[in-house]
Design a protein around this motif. Structure first.
Motif, PDB file in Angstrom:
ATOM      1  N   ALA A  72       0.837  -1.194   0.000  1.00  0.00           N
ATOM      2  CA  ALA A  72       0.000   0.000   0.000  1.00  0.00           C
ATOM      3  C   ALA A  72       0.874   1.247   0.000  1.00  0.00           C
ATOM      4  O   ALA A  72       1.955   1.269   0.590  1.00  0.00           O
ATOM      5  N   ALA A  73       0.392   2.289  -0.666  1.00  0.00           N
ATOM      6  CA  ALA A  73       1.197   3.496  -0.831  1.00  0.00           C
ATOM      7  C   ALA A  73       0.300   4.725  -0.803  1.00  0.00           C
ATOM      8  O   ALA A  73      -0.914   4.638  -0.978  1.00  0.00           O
ATOM      9  N   ILE A  74       0.928   5.854  -0.567  1.00  0.00           N
ATOM     10  CA  ILE A  74       0.283   7.149  -0.732  1.00  0.00           C
ATOM     11  C   ILE A  74       0.934   7.803  -1.942  1.00  0.00           C
ATOM     12  O   ILE A  74       2.169   7.858  -2.047  1.00  0.00           O
ATOM     13  N   GLY A  75       0.128   8.267  -2.869  1.00  0.00           N
ATOM     14  CA  GLY A  75       0.663   8.844  -4.093  1.00  0.00           C
ATOM     15  C   GLY A  75      -0.132  10.049  -4.543  1.00  0.00           C
ATOM     16  O   GLY A  75      -1.148  10.420  -3.935  1.00  0.00           O
ATOM     17  N   ARG A  76       0.343  10.634  -5.612  1.00  0.00           N
ATOM     18  CA  ARG A  76      -0.341  11.782  -6.205  1.00  0.00           C
ATOM     19  C   ARG A  76      -0.636  11.467  -7.666  1.00  0.00           C
ATOM     20  O   ARG A  76       0.267  11.069  -8.406  1.00  0.00           O
ATOM     21  N   ILE A  77      -1.882  11.583  -8.039  1.00  0.00           N
ATOM     22  CA  ILE A  77      -2.284  11.269  -9.403  1.00  0.00           C
ATOM     23  C   ILE A  77      -1.540  12.153 -10.395  1.00  0.00           C
ATOM     24  O   ILE A  77      -1.447  13.367 -10.227  1.00  0.00           O
ATOM     25  N   VAL A  78      -0.992  11.515 -11.427  1.00  0.00           N
ATOM     26  CA  VAL A  78      -0.294  12.232 -12.490  1.00  0.00           C
ATOM     27  C   VAL A  78      -1.070  12.155 -13.792  1.00  0.00           C
ATOM     28  O   VAL A  78      -1.115  13.121 -14.559  1.00  0.00           O
ATOM     29  N   ALA A  79      -1.689  11.010 -14.048  1.00  0.00           N
ATOM     30  CA  ALA A  79      -2.469  10.846 -15.285  1.00  0.00           C
ATOM     31  C   ALA A  79      -3.561   9.811 -15.045  1.00  0.00           C
ATOM     32  O   ALA A  79      -3.395   8.893 -14.240  1.00  0.00           O
ATOM     33  N   VAL A  80      -4.674   9.978 -15.742  1.00  0.00           N
ATOM     34  CA  VAL A  80      -5.786   9.030 -15.633  1.00  0.00           C
ATOM     35  C   VAL A  80      -6.287   8.659 -17.012  1.00  0.00           C
ATOM     36  O   VAL A  80      -6.126   9.427 -17.983  1.00  0.00           O
ATOM     37  N   GLY A  81      -6.895   7.479 -17.109  1.00  0.00           N
ATOM     38  CA  GLY A  81      -7.456   7.033 -18.367  1.00  0.00           C
ATOM     39  C   GLY A  81      -8.600   7.931 -18.821  1.00  0.00           C
ATOM     40  O   GLY A  81      -9.221   8.646 -18.022  1.00  0.00           O
ATOM     41  N   ALA A  82      -8.905   7.863 -20.105  1.00  0.00           N
ATOM     42  CA  ALA A  82      -9.922   8.752 -20.685  1.00  0.00           C
ATOM     43  C   ALA A  82     -11.300   8.531 -20.088  1.00  0.00           C
ATOM     44  O   ALA A  82     -12.163   9.417 -20.179  1.00  0.00           O
ATOM     45  N   ASP A  83     -11.538   7.365 -19.473  1.00  0.00           N
ATOM     46  CA  ASP A  83     -12.857   7.084 -18.909  1.00  0.00           C
ATOM     47  C   ASP A  83     -12.971   7.483 -17.447  1.00  0.00           C
ATOM     48  O   ASP A  83     -14.002   7.247 -16.811  1.00  0.00           O
ATOM     49  N   ALA A  84     -11.934   8.113 -16.870  1.00  0.00           N
ATOM     50  CA  ALA A  84     -11.975   8.519 -15.471  1.00  0.00           C
ATOM     51  C   ALA A  84     -12.974   9.657 -15.276  1.00  0.00           C
ATOM     52  O   ALA A  84     -13.063  10.566 -16.098  1.00  0.00           O
ATOM     53  N   THR A  85     -13.721   9.599 -14.186  1.00  0.00           N
ATOM     54  CA  THR A  85     -14.721  10.632 -13.905  1.00  0.00           C
ATOM     55  C   THR A  85     -14.493  11.339 -12.587  1.00  0.00           C
ATOM     56  O   THR A  85     -15.161  12.326 -12.294  1.00  0.00           O
ATOM     57  N   ARG A  86     -13.551  10.857 -11.797  1.00  0.00           N
ATOM     58  CA  ARG A  86     -13.386  11.355 -10.438  1.00  0.00           C
ATOM     59  C   ARG A  86     -12.076  12.078 -10.197  1.00  0.00           C
ATOM     60  O   ARG A  86     -12.024  13.084  -9.491  1.00  0.00           O
ATOM     61  N   PHE A  87     -11.005  11.554 -10.757  1.00  0.00           N
ATOM     62  CA  PHE A  87      -9.677  12.032 -10.408  1.00  0.00           C
ATOM     63  C   PHE A  87      -9.156  13.081 -11.374  1.00  0.00           C
ATOM     64  O   PHE A  87      -9.488  13.086 -12.568  1.00  0.00           O
ATOM     65  N   ASN A  88      -8.284  13.933 -10.827  1.00  0.00           N
ATOM     66  CA  ASN A  88      -7.563  14.926 -11.607  1.00  0.00           C
ATOM     67  C   ASN A  88      -6.095  14.883 -11.227  1.00  0.00           C
ATOM     68  O   ASN A  88      -5.753  14.514 -10.086  1.00  0.00           O
ATOM     69  N   PRO A  89      -5.205  15.250 -12.136  1.00  0.00           N
ATOM     70  CA  PRO A  89      -3.785  15.311 -11.782  1.00  0.00           C
ATOM     71  C   PRO A  89      -3.575  16.190 -10.553  1.00  0.00           C
ATOM     72  O   PRO A  89      -4.168  17.258 -10.406  1.00  0.00           O
ATOM     73  N   GLY A  90      -2.765  15.682  -9.636  1.00  0.00           N
ATOM     74  CA  GLY A  90      -2.490  16.391  -8.402  1.00  0.00           C
ATOM     75  C   GLY A  90      -3.235  15.863  -7.203  1.00  0.00           C
ATOM     76  O   GLY A  90      -2.883  16.174  -6.058  1.00  0.00           O
ATOM     77  N   ASP A  91      -4.287  15.056  -7.426  1.00  0.00           N
ATOM     78  CA  ASP A  91      -5.060  14.520  -6.313  1.00  0.00           C
ATOM     79  C   ASP A  91      -4.218  13.573  -5.462  1.00  0.00           C
ATOM     80  O   ASP A  91      -3.485  12.724  -5.988  1.00  0.00           O
ATOM     81  N   LEU A  92      -4.355  13.705  -4.145  1.00  0.00           N
ATOM     82  CA  LEU A  92      -3.691  12.800  -3.212  1.00  0.00           C
ATOM     83  C   LEU A  92      -4.560  11.557  -3.034  1.00  0.00           C
ATOM     84  O   LEU A  92      -5.770  11.666  -2.824  1.00  0.00           O
TER      85      LEU A  92
END
Length: 382
Positions: A72-92
């Motif tokens: 398990a890890a804590i990360g920051r979103i950098v990129a998401v697939g085209a079908d993503a509806t929730r996440f944006n780059p930078g989200d913890l």
């Protein structure tokens, strides 16, 4: 995608070429997103106390190789697939390594730890999900990334925050595992639950989780000093009447008599390690349950254990096995933490005893093996 969240061409990852062989750090192409996935920059990744045993072959866990191990890890979103509806780059996000089959959620495996127990799980892990979180960047299923309220969790208490560190957030992993088992057996407010052993990372977290859910706890353990430390720590937070301690002595009669002092229990939760083979506590705890009591078995013992069948039958006891947790359990634990009901950091007795770059993997595994006690963690900071 604009900087600073653009993906580099390459990144560094810890690679296991074959179980039993030394690991190595490799520069390799950075993973790219595809539909249904996210790529996150890993800020901190946890180690298990038995990580060394997994990768040197002692534990006999199966993994695809070569692979990037992980936890398990804590990360920051950098990129998401085209079908993503929730996440944006930078989200913890909290990155959960318990990967389930999308077309069959009963199939599961642990990314970077264990490829599961079925042919279907092995097929899943030996293809798309062979690489885990011991790397600068990791690609994971969208559903394994859980959003975290960064302002609330990491913010200054004077501004409504809880003041945790990113490393503190990793303690949600040992909380989530027992929460899944306690929820599965229907732990309720005012239940009395026997938790054993309560002196390791997951068992001590189970004590905290059960108390935070409104139950009272009888903690069992073999190490009397550690057991009393766990009892004393949580008694100072939840009250002396909410938590008791009973040593494991390998004498069933003695254990049952000690447990009986606190009255019949409603629930028995077991999370024994493999080393607990032959211990008497499972039988003792079952004999100490009230009519219609419940048992949850989450331990890793490889050998059969003695079950007092006549007692189970006469008292209408329910015995349930549970491997890991449900996806909704992860979200519930995060909600409990963000609300302040379930504590992290020093208020949970949780602390980082070592942090290492990927190159120092051997020292990290060795230190993790030395610190398997309540609240202790070793981390990678890729």
């Amino acid at each position: 995608m604009a900087a600073p969240f653009s993906l580099p061409t390459t990144h560094r990852a810890l690679v296991l070429d074959k179980i039993g062989e030394p690991l190595r750090v490799e520069t390799r192409p950075t993973p790219q997103v595809s539909p249904g996935t996210a790529v996150a920059k890993i800020l901190v990744a946890g180690l298990l106390s038995y990580s060394r045993e997994i990768y040197n072959g002692t534990r006999k866990y199966n993994l695809p190789t070569p692979c990037v191990p992980g936890n398990a890890a804590i990360g920051r979103i950098v990129a998401v697939g085209a079908d993503a509806t929730r996440f944006n780059p930078g989200d913890l996000v909290l990155i959960d390594i318990f990967i389930r089959g999308r077309d069959n959620p009963s199939i599961g495996a642990l990314s970077g730890v264990h490829d599961g127990h079925t042919e279907a799980s092995k097929r899943m892990m030996h293809s798309e999900w062979r690489d885990s979180t011991y790397a600068e960047y990791a690609k994971m299923p969208l559903e394994n990334c859980f959003p975290l309220n960064e302002k609330r969790l990491l913010g200054d208490p004077s501004d409504g925050g809880l003041g945790y560190t990113v490393e503190d957030l990793l303690y949600m992993l040992p909380q989530i595992v027992p929460f899944g088992g306690l929820r599965a057996i229907g732990l309720d407010v005012c239940d009395r639950v026997i938790i054993s052993p309560a002196t390791g990372a997951f068992g001590s977290a189970a004590v905290q989780v059960a108390l935070s859910m409104g139950s009272s706890v009888i903690a069992m353990g073999r190490n009397k000093e550690t057991l009393e430390a766990v009892r004393g720590f949580f008694a100072s937070q939840f009250g002396e009447d909410r938590i008791q301690a009973v040593p494991i002595t390998n004498d069933v009669q003695q254990e049952v008599e000690s447990l009986a002092k606190f009255g019949p229990a409603d629930v028995f939760f077991d999370i024994s390690p493999p080393q607990a083979a032959g211990s008497t506590h499972v039988k003792s705890a079952i004999l100490s349950l009230r009519h219609s009591g419940r048992v949850c078995l989450m331990g890793g013992q490889r050998e059969d254990v003695g079950i007092p069948l006549v007692n189970v039958m006469r008292n209408d006891l329910t015995i349930k096995g549970k491997w890991m947790y449900e996806r909704g359990d992860v979200a519930r634990v995060i909600q409990m933490v963000e609300s302040g009901v379930l504590k992290l950091g020093k208020d949970a007795g949780s602390r980082t005893v070592g942090r290492f770059p990927l190159e120092n993997w051997k020292e990290a595994f060795d230190l993790a093996a030395e610190h398997a006690g309540p609240g202790e963690r070793v981390v990678f900071t890729p």
